[in-house]
Design a protein around this motif. Structure first.
Motif: not given
Length: 121
Positions: A106-121
């Motif tokens: 949940f931290i990594l993919y939902h609550w606090f996704p880092p910029p490289n994941l938040a942009l779908g990279q």
């Protein structure tokens, strides 16, 4: 409460937990073989929370598999004393790994996704 009644409830619960954990482990391995590992890129306060959680989760996950097997083997030998003694360590470690795995996800993919994941990279 009757000792027999406790075992009659304990065995199905443990079989379900073992099957669910095994299915998750296989799915996790297949996913990461195909997708690879995602670098989190966290800094600051979230890094201070996320990385110790992740490190303890990973280290204890490696301990859990052999511990579960070592706890399960005495049941086939009907060595209930050994099963109970190992289970006192196995159960809390297994629960910690299960709960922290969900938190890491949940931290990594939902609550606090880092910029490289938040942009779908």
């Amino acid at each position: 409460m009757d000792q027999r009644n406790i075992w009659q409830r304990h065995v199905p619960c443990m079989i379900i937990a073992l099957i669910a954990s095994s299915c998750f482990l296989v799915g996790y391995i297949v996913y990461h073989v195909h997708v690879g590992e995602k670098s989190s890129g966290y800094t600051g306060l979230i890094a201070w929370i996320y990385f110790p959680l992740l490190i303890t989760h990973v280290l204890l996950a490696f301990v859990t598999l052999p511990l579960v097997i070592a706890t399960l083997v005495p049941t086939f030998q009907r060595r209930w004393d050994r099963h109970r003694r190992l289970g006192r360590w196995t159960m809390p470690i297994w629960l910690y790994v299960s709960v922290t795995g969900v938190l890491v996800y949940f931290i990594l993919y939902h609550w606090f996704p880092p910029p490289n994941l938040a942009l779908g990279q």
